[in-house]
Design an enzyme around this catalytic site. Structure first.
Site, mmCIF file in Angstrom:
data_model
loop_
_atom_site.group_PDB
_atom_site.id
_atom_site.type_symbol
_atom_site.label_atom_id
_atom_site.label_comp_id
_atom_site.label_asym_id
_atom_site.label_seq_id
_atom_site.Cartn_x
_atom_site.Cartn_y
_atom_site.Cartn_z
ATOM 1 C CG ASP A 79 -7.939 15.580 -15.970
ATOM 2 O OD1 ASP A 79 -7.258 15.021 -16.842
ATOM 3 O OD2 ASP A 79 -8.976 15.079 -15.487
ATOM 4 C CE1 TYR A 86 -14.761 11.024 -17.199
ATOM 5 C CE2 TYR A 86 -14.560 11.004 -14.811
ATOM 6 C CZ TYR A 86 -14.831 10.348 -15.991
ATOM 7 O OH TYR A 86 -15.182 9.031 -15.973
ATOM 8 C CE LYS A 126 -11.032 7.656 -19.604
ATOM 9 N NZ LYS A 126 -11.318 8.947 -19.009
ATOM 10 N NE ARG A 157 -3.050 0.294 3.229
ATOM 11 C CZ ARG A 157 -2.520 0.812 4.337
ATOM 12 N NH1 ARG A 157 -2.106 2.058 4.361
ATOM 13 N NH2 ARG A 157 -2.411 0.077 5.430
HETATM 14 C C1 LIG Z 1 -11.816 9.354 -17.767
HETATM 15 C C2 LIG Z 1 -11.399 10.645 -17.210
HETATM 16 C C3 LIG Z 1 -11.243 10.817 -15.818
HETATM 17 C C4 LIG Z 1 -11.556 9.725 -14.827
HETATM 18 O O1 LIG Z 1 -10.671 8.662 -14.939
HETATM 19 P P1 LIG Z 1 -11.018 7.148 -14.481
HETATM 20 O O2 LIG Z 1 -9.781 6.413 -14.836
HETATM 21 O O3 LIG Z 1 -12.226 6.730 -15.242
HETATM 22 O O4 LIG Z 1 -11.282 7.195 -13.005
HETATM 23 C C5 LIG Z 1 -10.800 12.043 -15.374
HETATM 24 N N1 LIG Z 1 -10.546 13.063 -16.225
HETATM 25 C C6 LIG Z 1 -10.689 12.931 -17.547
HETATM 26 C C7 LIG Z 1 -10.396 14.095 -18.437
HETATM 27 C C8 LIG Z 1 -11.129 11.735 -18.086
HETATM 28 O O5 LIG Z 1 -11.295 11.619 -19.411
#
Ligand SMILES: *Cc1c(COP(=O)(O)O)cnc(C)c1O
Length: 435
Positions: free
Chosen positions: A213, A131, A238, A78
């Protein structure tokens, strides 16, 4: 093993990230000469001596200063695990970050980072739209802890953002949280302006952090740390993962900030698991190849869409000639337009749905950044919890379709898109005949 610094160089010359993704941070001597790191599928680690265990814990709990060349010892998965540490070292290379942490999901990275860096009474200024999960976390979860989220509109000028910050209770602004390019409109936010604002409102005991992000263009095509960001976040689900077969996240920042974020990760238990960490390392080997191929195809497809008679509008980062402000941000921040295209089909939701239902090679699914191309309808899917007037303000229309372009042959993708347009066109003609 040579130091990380030496591994990244030949004759003093720095090697590029894509050249280091196969080997950096790992030595085959750790595992019988295996060229690939094994999956360290273990919960705990054996200490060589009680003294060593004590020394490791002193560091982990911050009971003494870390020595200049001292590495954190392995204690418990962890806190740290080699499968994650190698991955995190490699992630640092793309963004030029000092340190990184991998997480169980993008939302785990976002929520853990925000909880680590905020406290009751704080205000987060954030871009809109963000998001859906981030939006909910900012507006509903943080509120339970006395933290307020204040959104700014996509077209807010630096002066308007400054006015928002000036109207807050003095000393309450703690973070500017930004998603750029914005989903699904590809709207760009000026990171340099946000960074300047964060620094202007920072004081010695209350720094204002710019958190970005970077899921949509990073880590290959945009590097926010170079434009004034303090923390970069990813949904590694992604592009980093890139094969639509895992859920993961990452955070990157300076060593002191990552220490705070990693401490929160330890107590929340939001770390990535070793198997997913290993899968991500495999993905990183082809990251640049995949992203460049997808962006190359996306450029061809976006230009073709723009000229299509059934397309009213395209939202793509090289289609900005009528917007000098956006074009200027693009020129400063982005190395490529990437592979996310949105477009408005002529008509409304019925036409968009007919189009989506007619696609054959391109799959109808949310998510993005994978090897396969995906299409979705933001207004009724990813952004359906945003009210229609707010969607309108953000530029999300009923006829908008979002495409994530994968690594297929672009001609085959256009063949599919073409037949879907024909399906829409045919139904339209038939309706007119009936009328
Ligand atoms: C998909 C996404 C998230 C969330 O990510 P997860 O891996 O699904 O928890 C956050 N920000 C953006 C821009 C995303 O496309």
């Amino acid at each position: 093993m040579p130091t990380l610094h030496d591994q990244a160089r030949i004759g003093g010359q720095k090697l590029r990230p894509e050249s280091l993704m196969m080997s950096y941070g790992y030595t085959p001597a750790w595992s019988e000469g295996a060229i690939k790191p094994p999956i360290f599928q273990t919960s705990t680690f054996v200490f060589n001596s009680a003294e060593e265990g004590k020394a490791f814990f002193e560091l982990a709990y911050g009971l003494r200063q870390q020595g200049p060349d001292e590495e954190m010892g392995l204690i418990y998965s962890r806190l740290n695990n080699p499968s994650l540490e190698i991955l995190e070292h490699r992630l640092c290379l793309w963004d030029g970050a000092e340190d990184a942490a991998s997480f169980a999901s993008g939302m785990a990275a976002i929520s853990t980072t925000l909880l680590a860096l905020l406290q009751p009474g704080d205000v987060v200024l954030h871009s809109e739209p963000v998001y859906g999960g981030s939006d909910f976390f900012l507006k509903n979860v943080l509120r339970k802890f006395g933290i307020t989220a204040v959104g700014f509109r996509p077209h807010a000028t630096p002066a308007e953002m400054e006015a928002l910050a000036a109207a807050l209770a003095p000393g309450s602004l703690a973070m500017i949280f930004v998603e750029t390019p914005a989903n699904p409109t590809n709207h760009l936010i000026d990171l340099e302006a946000c960074g300047a604002l964060a620094r202007k409102y920072s004081t010695a005991d209350k720094p204002v952090r710019l958190v970005v992000d970077n899921t949509f263009l990073g880590p290959v095509f945009q590097h926010p740390l170079k434009h004034g960001a303090d923390v970069v976040l990813y949904s590694a689900t992604k592009f980093l993962g890139g094969h639509s077969d895992l859920i993961a996240g990452a955070a990157l920042a300076s060593k002191p900030l990552m220490k705070e974020i990693k401490a929160m990760r330890t107590f929340m238990g939001t770390m990535c698991d070793p198997n997913t960490g290993w899968m991500l390392m495999r993905s990183l080997e082809t990251l640049k190849l995949r992203m460049e191929r997808a962006a190359h195809s996306a450029q061809i497809i976006a230009d073709w869409l723009r000229a299509h008679p059934l397309v009213a509008n395209t939202y793509y980062l090289t289609h900005l000639e009528h917007n000098p402000v956006q074009q200027d941000i693009y020129r400063r921040h982005c190395l490529s337009p990437g592979s996310m295209i949105s477009f408005d089909i002529k008509g409304g939701e019925p036409e968009a749905f007919r189009f989506l239902n007619a696609l054959r090679l391109i799959k109808l699914a949310v998510s993005l950044g994978g090897t396969e191309s995906l299409a979705e309808h933001p207004a009724t899917m990813t952004h359906s919890d945003i009210s229609v007037p707010e969607q309108a303000e953000m530029g999300i229309t009923a006829q908008m379709i979002r495409l994530s372009i994968g690594v297929e042959d672009p001609q085959d993708l256009m063949l599919d898109l073409s037949q879907a347009f024909e399906a829409v066109g045919m139904v339209k003609t038939r309706e007119l005949e009936l009328a």
